[in-house]
Design a protein around this motif. Structure first.
Motif, short mmCIF file in Angstrom:
data_model
loop_
_atom_site.label_atom_id
_atom_site.label_comp_id
_atom_site.label_asym_id
_atom_site.label_seq_id
_atom_site.Cartn_x
_atom_site.Cartn_y
_atom_site.Cartn_z
N ASP A 266 -17.60 -50.83 87.22
CA ASP A 266 -18.72 -49.88 87.15
C ASP A 266 -18.65 -48.83 88.26
OD1 ASP A 266 -19.86 -51.20 84.94
OD2 ASP A 266 -20.55 -52.77 86.31
N PHE A 267 -17.59 -48.89 89.03
CA PHE A 267 -17.43 -47.91 90.10
C PHE A 267 -16.50 -46.78 89.66
CE2 PHE A 267 -18.80 -51.69 92.31
CZ PHE A 267 -19.68 -51.19 93.24
N ASP A 268 -16.80 -45.61 90.13
CA ASP A 268 -15.86 -44.52 89.88
C ASP A 268 -15.64 -43.75 91.17
OD1 ASP A 268 -17.74 -41.91 89.75
OD2 ASP A 268 -18.76 -43.57 88.74
N LEU A 269 -14.41 -43.30 91.31
CA LEU A 269 -14.02 -42.61 92.54
C LEU A 269 -13.32 -41.32 92.15
CD1 LEU A 269 -13.51 -42.76 95.69
CD2 LEU A 269 -11.29 -43.73 95.10
N ASN A 270 -13.72 -40.24 92.77
CA ASN A 270 -13.05 -38.98 92.52
C ASN A 270 -12.49 -38.44 93.82
OD1 ASN A 270 -13.49 -35.70 92.52
ND2 ASN A 270 -12.60 -36.47 90.63
N VAL A 271 -11.22 -38.11 93.77
CA VAL A 271 -10.56 -37.53 94.95
C VAL A 271 -9.94 -36.21 94.50
CG1 VAL A 271 -8.80 -37.85 96.71
CG2 VAL A 271 -10.00 -39.85 95.77
N PHE A 272 -10.43 -35.13 95.05
CA PHE A 272 -9.96 -33.82 94.60
C PHE A 272 -9.45 -33.04 95.80
CE2 PHE A 272 -11.23 -29.35 93.22
CZ PHE A 272 -10.02 -29.14 92.58
N LEU A 273 -8.16 -32.75 95.75
CA LEU A 273 -7.53 -31.99 96.82
C LEU A 273 -7.13 -30.63 96.28
CD1 LEU A 273 -5.25 -34.91 97.91
CD2 LEU A 273 -6.90 -33.84 99.44
N ARG A 274 -7.18 -29.67 97.14
CA ARG A 274 -6.86 -28.31 96.74
C ARG A 274 -5.93 -27.71 97.78
NH1 ARG A 274 -9.67 -23.71 96.88
NH2 ARG A 274 -11.43 -24.50 98.08
N PHE A 275 -5.00 -26.91 97.33
CA PHE A 275 -4.05 -26.37 98.29
C PHE A 275 -3.67 -24.94 97.92
CE2 PHE A 275 -2.08 -29.03 95.09
CZ PHE A 275 -1.17 -28.18 94.50
N GLN A 276 -3.19 -24.23 98.87
CA GLN A 276 -2.86 -22.83 98.67
C GLN A 276 -1.98 -22.37 99.82
OE1 GLN A 276 -6.02 -19.98 97.53
NE2 GLN A 276 -5.56 -18.94 99.46
N GLY A 277 -1.14 -21.39 99.58
CA GLY A 277 -0.35 -20.90 100.71
C GLY A 277 0.63 -19.82 100.34
N GLY A 278 1.49 -19.55 101.30
CA GLY A 278 2.48 -18.50 101.12
C GLY A 278 1.93 -17.14 101.51
N ASN A 279 0.69 -17.11 102.00
CA ASN A 279 0.08 -15.84 102.37
C ASN A 279 -0.13 -15.76 103.88
OD1 ASN A 279 -1.89 -17.95 102.11
ND2 ASN A 279 -3.47 -16.40 102.42
N TYR A 280 -0.40 -14.56 104.32
CA TYR A 280 -0.67 -14.34 105.74
C TYR A 280 -2.07 -13.74 105.90
CZ TYR A 280 4.17 -15.34 106.72
OH TYR A 280 5.38 -15.97 106.84
N ILE A 281 -2.66 -14.05 107.03
CA ILE A 281 -4.02 -13.57 107.30
C ILE A 281 -4.01 -12.81 108.61
CG2 ILE A 281 -6.40 -14.26 107.75
CD1 ILE A 281 -5.70 -16.92 106.30
N MET A 282 -4.61 -11.63 108.59
CA MET A 282 -4.82 -10.90 109.84
C MET A 282 -6.10 -11.45 110.44
SD MET A 282 -4.40 -8.70 112.20
CE MET A 282 -5.57 -8.14 113.43
N ASN A 283 -5.96 -12.19 111.53
CA ASN A 283 -7.13 -12.83 112.15
C ASN A 283 -7.82 -11.81 113.05
OD1 ASN A 283 -9.00 -14.48 113.31
ND2 ASN A 283 -7.58 -16.19 113.63
N ARG A 284 -8.52 -10.90 112.42
CA ARG A 284 -9.22 -9.84 113.15
C ARG A 284 -10.31 -10.42 114.03
NH1 ARG A 284 -11.33 -6.53 115.87
NH2 ARG A 284 -11.89 -4.40 115.38
N GLY B 5 -11.23 -8.95 101.32
CA GLY B 5 -10.55 -9.12 100.05
C GLY B 5 -9.06 -8.90 100.14
N ALA B 6 -8.55 -8.67 101.32
CA ALA B 6 -7.13 -8.39 101.44
C ALA B 6 -6.52 -9.07 102.65
CB ALA B 6 -6.90 -6.89 101.49
N GLY B 7 -6.84 -10.33 102.82
CA GLY B 7 -6.19 -11.09 103.87
C GLY B 7 -6.63 -10.74 105.27
N VAL B 8 -7.85 -10.27 105.42
CA VAL B 8 -8.35 -9.98 106.75
C VAL B 8 -9.60 -10.82 107.00
CG1 VAL B 8 -9.21 -8.22 108.33
CG2 VAL B 8 -7.49 -7.62 106.64
N ASP B 9 -9.56 -11.55 108.09
CA ASP B 9 -10.69 -12.38 108.49
C ASP B 9 -11.35 -11.64 109.66
OD1 ASP B 9 -12.35 -14.13 109.81
OD2 ASP B 9 -10.91 -15.76 109.98
N PHE B 10 -12.47 -10.99 109.40
CA PHE B 10 -13.11 -10.16 110.41
C PHE B 10 -14.56 -10.61 110.53
CE2 PHE B 10 -13.89 -5.42 111.71
CZ PHE B 10 -14.30 -5.85 112.96
N ASN B 11 -14.77 -11.49 111.48
CA ASN B 11 -16.11 -12.00 111.75
C ASN B 11 -16.76 -12.58 110.50
OD1 ASN B 11 -16.07 -11.41 114.48
ND2 ASN B 11 -16.76 -9.31 114.15
#
Lengths: 538, 1044
Positions: free
Chosen positions: B894-912, B1022-1028
């Protein structure tokens, strides 16, 4: 039985279908023939006299504000930004960190928003003027407006076109005196309207005109304006906020001053300055107000204001650009303070009324004073102060300088200087007589000094640094050293002792590439012609 | 009449099958999972024609002949079952659900199709998988659920709309978001808030969603013609089924932000700030502020902008029906407080869906959803002085948040312009206000009423031919409000301000659909659809702004007479599209499939001459396992499904703005003087963007579809892109651009998916799904080949769109702390901080600078240099190259377990943000600054140059991408971990309760990434920039599902 069912279905369904399809066919006629609701077709812009008049007002609108690099309105070019940027390029104000620091410390780059926005909005203004010139000419040929009115409108547009090109020249080109004959690169002087993709293609490769060519065209435009503009309009405020015959002449005195063409300054100046005091203008009835703060206390209604850009609650430079917020102490943002360099200068007398009428410290009942700020612009809440472009006092000092440079210790030059100065310097002992000037140059120097006081916070300092950089006697040498706000305390402002403190923002010699702004990256990216003509080293 | 006809039918049916009957078998069919009766199950005698279906109570009665040996039970969504009669008269059957059933119905454009017959690339996400998650909108929960579908939630702000990109970014200037269609009605999506973000798709209650189909390739999307460039998301809401059901779904969640900035504490700040002044030759300004009890103030300002919050959601629904009337009704309530201070979302949603059979050939139905959303949000602008992250990261740590001496109770400077300076000699730079005062006193909110609904009338003209007419509306009524307090912050200069805007949006959409289905001898299967569709929308707004407020009491709505300065603005935009389309599906023996469609669209935004576009699509499919040789090959019997498919289509993009072709004059106020001005350059040659979509795919089902594997390769060539084609600014063209069809671009990629019932039955069951996508983007053509350059990004022919572009950093000159850069020619230069001038760098003589005061000579060689736009290089692509999701559902009893992993990459981010946190203004910094160069003896970590008051822009090259701040964006996220327990049916069957499930879950439990910012999905441009950007949330959820 089945066939009966089928027929019934078909009958009903067909009815539904027919109704549906009939409706859709009848309604879809011209279903997609929609037009914009927030603007109308360009073909209709010059079809009635009202619209032609509004299109001309639209050129002023572009002068008041174009789009800053983020699309917002920050008063570029003439809503306020011309004043703020020119002052911040000079040494007579302090950029209170860090809003104007890039300009103040000349750490700008090719993509700096200030230089980019100034360039882009000035050329947007120029093109709008060119489009309107073509439009009013067309309206006249179709009989929508009279030929005379068309000339007046063209005069207004050409006045703004000249003003814009001159602003470009002092930021992006070396001064007139840089080469003999001013053959060095100026900016592209644009007179062809660009309003179709074809015209974009045809006009994309215009390069920089020489500085001489630019100045000649400015004079040509202003002369046309002078010849076709009325001396005044239906109201006192329109006379100030629209170009007039007097404004065109006044601007010519400034432009000839930049060309070091003293006789021409005198010739133009004499058109609107009487030979003797009290100096008045036959054209447009210009004269100095009795008090130095009058043109600011009521900045849409004195005979001293020759041309100003209107700002109003409906359209202004906003909290990030308005002249009042930038220069005023709280509740303004106080981002531009007066520098002790000029405040403490010996030529600015302690009792000068402009220290009390047009400046104040930020002291209040709860705040200890920290600095002195300009008090010329007084509405930081709703940003309605006009941005003064030319005042009559400038015409008088332009003429005075030209006279003093032409004739040794010219008495009319002194009289003009005194007219401007003595309404503020009321202590008789401080007032000048010819005896104060040992040499001809000392009178010229006094006139130049007076400009720094009289036009403080009006964005004229950079223009003077620029044109005087190549002056053999009065050179500024480049961008002067400046004071850092953090290196000041309130005690730094002391009207009786010249400032000797640190000037930690180092001077930049005239030869340095940073003396002129770069053609912005947004231009060089899209314009190979100008990319090849970028200012050296940028 | 209807009753009579029905009985006649039954009579006829009985008459034809009455010949060999000799006895009656009865029984009940139930679902294996929940033991509930299953209505509508087809019951057939093997080898005979005809049969019956179960009633609402799951019961059936069938008469069988003496030769009948086996009964076959089938129902959509369940595995077929054959039962040997062996003389019994009572046969009870329980059917198992078939998650990957090939008989699954898939919603496609303007109709439905059986899964086995779908040629196009369609990803189906069940509504169930989007529920029980405290996401503020269902679209966020789509992340990682399907191949080719990339969903990025840029921050933990509740109202923020995620970016959904299906198979890459397919336009440069025009829209890149998919078309959303709710129950057949195209709806608006995206951020519709004026002053705070509001996600239009949050108007749909995720508990109401039956399924979501994502159309990706040409075969699937061509039917949407001009609107298909960015894919299509079809949302189907729940409809009534036979049998009464009542459900309650509720959860409570505790939300926190998932990561914080590492900022300097008070002591570190004083040290760093004073070092900046000292280095610049200025007087130190920072001093510790006594706290009044012998110590010194040390404030963590993040406590002022982040908080732990509680969120809850409750949803009830009732559905039911007879064979004539079916209904589904629901009420949802969600109340989410943000983990980011002054952010909240409250939502009420109602739904009533009804289907009514009027006669046996006429059906009428209504779909209606009403939602009220109230969003509150902080100002979150990257560069706003009172932007919550901008300000919070800058607030001085050596001053308190509150102060008893100020009339407001907050620590505010005496001149009210900025944060109180405490013992510091200078106020904070740029007059940044006390952010907590701003968050507590300024109001930014949006209230939305959204109506999405439709009615249809469907007529069955004769067997196989149906006509349906459907009128749908999408109405969105948004009221935005902002109040800035006059006492401090943004409202100070204007003595307080309010803006209130009303933005009604209304769209109607009318579709007429004629469809014909015919099977000739079971061999030739034909399906034809003809559609006419008209859509018109009206979008307007008006806004009142007031400033100079007379009394701060009036701060909830503009109130007459409580202000001095009013201004008003507004606007109206109309848009219409007229479409006709046809589709033909044909298959031979369910073996060879071909589909073709063509759509004609006329769009009001294009010039008359080019307004009409034709968009064809074609697809083929070959089901190899249907071949006799395959069926007969015993060795291949483990392969239950094997198909090859390919498609091609040409589609367009309608998301091009309003009337980009029209040369116009708009209002051009000059102060208070009315003017008009040239504001758009016309282009009468403007035409449709067109995109060619290619797709080939292979689907394999193994072991009676226990394992399903899909592989797709796709390519999308977009040409005639409508670009706001940059014009040289010197031309002064409005906006420095003209809309022209000049760009071209290619996106391509691979998609892999595996769905396996690793353990299909028994006490422990395990289903696992892995999807993985690889994508790339290449710009093929731009205006005259010219780059489109932004501050951090560049779009260049041959490169990926909006790739990161900037300067190459080469560390710190250890001799003097100046930053080093690599010029385009590969040489090194140093930026001399003291005079902000660049010089050639000679490692052998690192302290040599040209003396400008002396003439150039052998002892004073001119080694001045510069760092210019020409020295910028590409620093990394901003688009992820790969992404996917890994979902596991394990049930144990009667137990159910959900494990959901998500991944992404190959991109670069300008850490503004990181660049910003090293500011040299009088503001706080990140702890990264502690590694700065201090002296030749103490050169720090070699990455952080010397400090110098107010020279941050030069030292860190603010507003430019610099390799120093460009980081990899790869991550693996534990998106969801959920454990549930259902009361066993043996306990429940005694009462009337059908289902009781309790669960606990955690979202965003951890992220594995090398990214140094708050979160690799933070994206502000929207274009790989993290600005505050604001941080992401981590939530712990406790929920209950009840079913009656």
């Amino acid at each position: 039985m089945k066939s009966i069912i089928k027929k019934i279905n078909i009958g009903n369904s067909l009815a539904v279908m027919i109704i549906g399809l009939t409706l859709s066919v009848s309604s879809c006629k011209k279903f997609t023939d929609l037009v914009p609701n927030n603007s109308f077709a360009e073909a209709e812009a010059f079809t009635t006299p009202d619209r032609v008049a509004q299109a001309v007002t639209g050129v002023y609108s572009a002068a008041q504000a174009g789009a800053y690099t983020d699309g917002s309105n920050r008063g570029y070019p003439f809503g306020a930004a011309n004043t703020e940027q020119q002052d911040a390029r000079g040494e007579d104000v302090i950029a209170v960190p860090s809003f104007y620091l890039i300009t103040y410390e000349t750490t700008n780059a090719t993509n700096s928003p200030n230089g980019t926005a100034m360039w882009e909005t000035l050329y947007a203004l120029i093109n709008r003027a060119n489009v309107v010139i073509e439009g009013v000419q067309g309206a006249a040929s179709k009989g929508v407006i009279s030929a005379d009115l068309a000339k007046q409108y063209e005069g207004e547009a050409r006045f703004l076109r000249a003003l814009a090109h001159h602003e470009l020249l002092i930021h992006y080109a070396r001064p007139y005196g840089h080469t003999a004959g001013a053959t060095h690169p100026g900016v592209p002087y644009r007179t062809v309207p660009v309003n179709t993709p074809e015209r974009v293609a045809q006009n994309s490769n215009q390069g920089r005109n020489t500085v001489k060519e630019c100045y000649d065209k400015i004079i040509e435009d202003l002369t046309y304006s002078e010849n076709n503009l009325p001396p005044t309009y239906s109201s006192a405020s329109l006379k100030i906020t629209h170009a007039t015959k007097g404004a065109a002449i006044a601007l010519k005195t400034r432009v000839y001053l930049h060309m070091n063409n003293w006789p021409k300054v005198i010739e133009e100046g004499n058109k609107i300055v009487s030979l003797t005091a009290p100096f008045k203008s036959a054209v447009g009835s210009y004269e100095l107000a009795s008090s130095p703060d009058a043109p600011f206390a009521q900045n849409y209604g004195t005979n001293e204001s020759v041309f100003s850009i209107e700002n109003n609650t409906n359209r202004n430079s906003g909290t990030n650009g308005a002249i009042s917020t930038m220069y005023s102490k709280a509740p303004g943002r106080g981002l531009i303070a007066i520098s002790p360099i000029v405040w403490n200068a010996a030529f600015w007398k302690p009792n000068d009324l402009r220290r009390t009428l047009l400046a104040n410290s930020d002291a209040s009942s709860t705040v200890a004073a920290r600095a002195y700020f300009s008090n010329k612009y007084r509405d930081p809440a709703t940003f309605t102060d006009a941005n003064p472009i030319i005042r009559y006092s400038e015409v008088l000092l332009n003429l005075a300088e030209a006279l003093a440079r032409t004739n040794s210790l010219d008495l009319r030059a002194l009289a003009l200087l005194n007219t401007v100065r003595n309404r503020a310097v009321t202590t008789v002992a401080d007032q000048y007589t010819i005896a104060n000037f040992a040499t001809p140059n000392s009178l010229i120097q006094a006139i130049l000094d007076e400009r720094r006081i009289e036009f403080l916070a009006e964005g004229h300092r950079w223009g003077d640094i620029h044109r005087l950089a190549t002056d053999p006697v009065f050179t500024t040498g480049g961008i002067p050293a400046k004071v850092s706000y953090a290196n000041t305390t309130f005690a730094s402002w002391n009207s009786s002792t010249p400032y000797t403190g640190s000037r930690s923002v180092a001077a930049i010699p005239y030869a340095d590439y940073r003396f002129v702004w770069p053609i912005p990256l947004s231009e060089t990216t899209n314009n190979p012609t100008l990319k090849a003509q970028q200012n050296p080293t940028w | 009449m209807k009753k009579l006809l029905q009985s006649l039918f039954i009579l006829l049916f009985i008459a034809t099958s009455a010949i060999a009957q000799d006895r009656t078998i009865t029984g009940t069919v139930t679902g294996k999972d929940d033991g509930m009766p299953l209505p509508g199950v087809s019951v057939k005698i093997k080898g005979a024609t005809g049969g019956t279906t179960t009633g609402a109570d799951g019961k059936f009665t069938i008469r069988v002949g003496s030769t009948a040996s086996t009964l076959e039970f089938s129902s959509i969504g369940y595995l077929n079952q054959s039962i040997t009669i062996s003389g019994r008269n009572l046969i009870n059957v329980s059917l198992a659900t078939d998650a990957q059933s090939l008989t699954d119905v898939v919603v496609v454009g303007y109709g439905t199709a059986a899964r086995k017959d779908v040629i196009g690339s369609v990803a189906k996400v069940s509504g169930e998988s989007l529920q029980n998650i405290p996401a503020p909108s269902f679209d966020r929960a789509l992340a990682g659920k399907a191949t080719g579908v990339q969903v990025i939630t840029p921050s933990g702000l509740l109202g923020q709309a995620p970016q959904v990109r299906i198979r890459g970014i397919n336009s440069i200037t025009s829209g890149a978001s998919p078309l959303y269609v709710v129950d057949g009605i195209p709806v608006i999506s995206g951020d519709v808030g004026g002053f705070t973000s509001v996600n239009a798709l949050a108007d749909i209650n995720s508990n109401d969603i039956e399924s979501i189909e994502i159309l990706k390739d040409g075969a699937a999307t061509a039917i949407y013609g001009s609107r298909a460039a960015n894919g299509v998301v079809l949302i189907t809401t729940k409809r009534g089924k036979s049998g009464t059901q009542f459900n309650y779904d509720g959860w409570t969640a505790i939300a926190n932000i998932s990561s914080r900035f590492d900022l300097l504490n008070a002591d570190e700040f004083v040290t760093i700030a004073n070092e900046r002044f000292t280095n610049a030759g200025q007087t130190p300004q920072a001093k510790p502020t006594p706290d009044g009890s012998g110590g010194f103030i040390d404030t963590d300002w993040q406590d002022a902008v982040f908080q732990q919050s509680v969120q809850q959601s409750h949803s009830v629904s009732a559905s039911g029906g007879t064979d004539k009337t079916k209904y589904f009704m629901s009420l949802g309530f969600t109340d989410q407080k943000g983990a980011i201070v002054s952010n909240s979302l409250r939502k009420y949603s109602f739904r009533a869906n009804l289907d009514q059979k009027i006669t046996n050939f006429l059906t009428f139905g209504i779909t209606s959803g009403v939602t009220y959303q109230k969003n509150l949000g902080p100002l979150a602008g990257s560069n706003n002085l009172s932007g919550n992250i901008f300000a919070a990261t800058r607030m001085l740590p050596n001053v308190p948040i509150y102060s008893g001496t100020d009339i407001t109770g907050y620590n505010i400077s005496a001149d009210r312009r900025s944060l109180g300076p405490g013992a510091n000699l200078s106020p904070i730079s740029d007059n940044i206000p006390n952010i907590r005062f701003v968050l507590d006193n300024n109001v930014r909110q949006s209230q939305t009423i959204r109506l999405i609904g439709s009615t249809y009338l469907e007529a069955k003209i004769f067997d196989g031919l149906k006509f349906k007419t459907q009128l749908g509306i999408d109405g969105s009524y948004i009221e935005d409000f902002v109040y800035t307090d006059p006492r401090h912050g943004d409202g100070f200069s204007s003595n307080g301000s309010m803006s209130q805007a009303y933005s009604p949006f209304f769209r109607w959409n009318w579709q007429n659909i004629l469809s014909y289905t015919k099977s000739i001898n079971g061999e030739h299967n034909i399906d034809v659809t003809l559609v006419s569709e008209l859509q018109k929308q009206r979008s307007s707004f008006f806004q009142a702004n007031v400033s100079n407020l007379l009394n701060i009491y009036f701060n909830q709505n503009i109130t007459s007479g409580t202000f001095i300065t009013p201004t008003v603005s507004g606007g109206l935009t109309l848009n219409g599209i007229e479409s006709y389309l046809g589709r033909l599906n044909y298959n031979y023996k369910n073996k060879y499939y071909i589909t073709g469609s063509i759509r004609r669209d006329a769009l009001s935004s294009l010039p008359m001459g080019n307004r009409v576009g034709y968009f064809p699509g074609v697809g083929i499919q070959y089901r190899i396992n249907q071949e006799e040789f395959f069926k007969n090959a015993e060795s291949l019997s483990f392969i239950s499904d094997l198909r090859l498919k390919a498609s091609f289509a040409e589609v367009g993009n309608t998301d091009i703005g309003s009337f980009p072709y029209f040369g116009t004059y708009g209002a051009a106020l000059y102060g208070n003087q009315g003017g008009i001005g040239f504001n758009n350059t016309g282009n009468p040659l403007l035409k449709w963007e067109s995109q060619k979509k290619y797709d080939v795919g292979l689907d394999i089902g193994l072991f009676t579809n226990r394992v399903n594997v899909g592989v797709n390769y796709w390519k999308q060539d977009t040409k005639d892109l409508i670009l706001a084609a940059p014009t040289a600014p010197v031309l002064g063209v409005p906006g420095n651009s003209i809309s022209r069809n000049v760009g071209s671009m290619t996106n391509k990629g691979w998609e892999f998916s595996v769905n396996a019932d690793v353990l299909p039955a028994g006490k422990v069951k395990w289903n696992t799904t892995l999807n993985f996508s690889i994508q790339s983007n290449k710009v093929k053509g731009l205006v005259d080949g010219n780059d489109i350059v932004g501050d951090y990004n560049l779009t260049r022919v041959g490169e990926s769109i909006r790739t990161l572009y900037g300067y190459q950093y080469a560390g710190v000159n250890a001799a003097n702390g100046n930053p080093l850069y690599v010029k385009a020619d590969g040489s090194l230069i140093q930026g001399r901080i003291s005079n902000t001038t660049y010089y050639k760098y000679d490692p052998a003589n690192p302290n040599y600078f040209f003396n400008a005061a002396q003439p150039v000579s052998a002892t004073n060689p001119d080694n001045r240099s510069s760092l210019t736009a020409d020295d910028k290089v590409i620093l990394g692509n901003s688009l992820p190259k790969w992404f996917g999701g890994f979902n596991n559902t394990i049930t144990y009893g009667d137990f159910d377990l959900n494990v959901f992993l998500r991944f992404q990459g190959g991109n670069y981010i300008m850490n503004r943000t990181r660049q910003d946190l090293l500011s040299n203004n009088f503001v706080n910094n990140s702890t990264e600054v502690l590694g700065r160069w201090q002296s030749a003896e103490n050169p720090g970590n070699g990455q952080i140059p010397r400090l110098w008051a107010a020279r941050g822009a030069f030292i860190n090259l603010d507003n430019n991408a610099v390799s120093r701040f460009v980081e990899k964006g790869d991550f693996l996220r534990m998106d969801n971990l959920a454990l549930g327990y259902s009361l066993p049916s043996s306990v429940l069957s005694k009462g009337s309760i059908r289902k009781v499930r309790v669960y606990a879950s955690a979202q965003n439990l951890f992220v594995i990434t090398g990214y140094k910012g708050l979160d690799p999905e933070t994206n502000t441009s929207g274009a790989g920039v993290d600005f505050n950007g604001n941080p992401q949330l981590r939530t712990f959820t406790f929920g209950l599902n009840l079913g009656f």
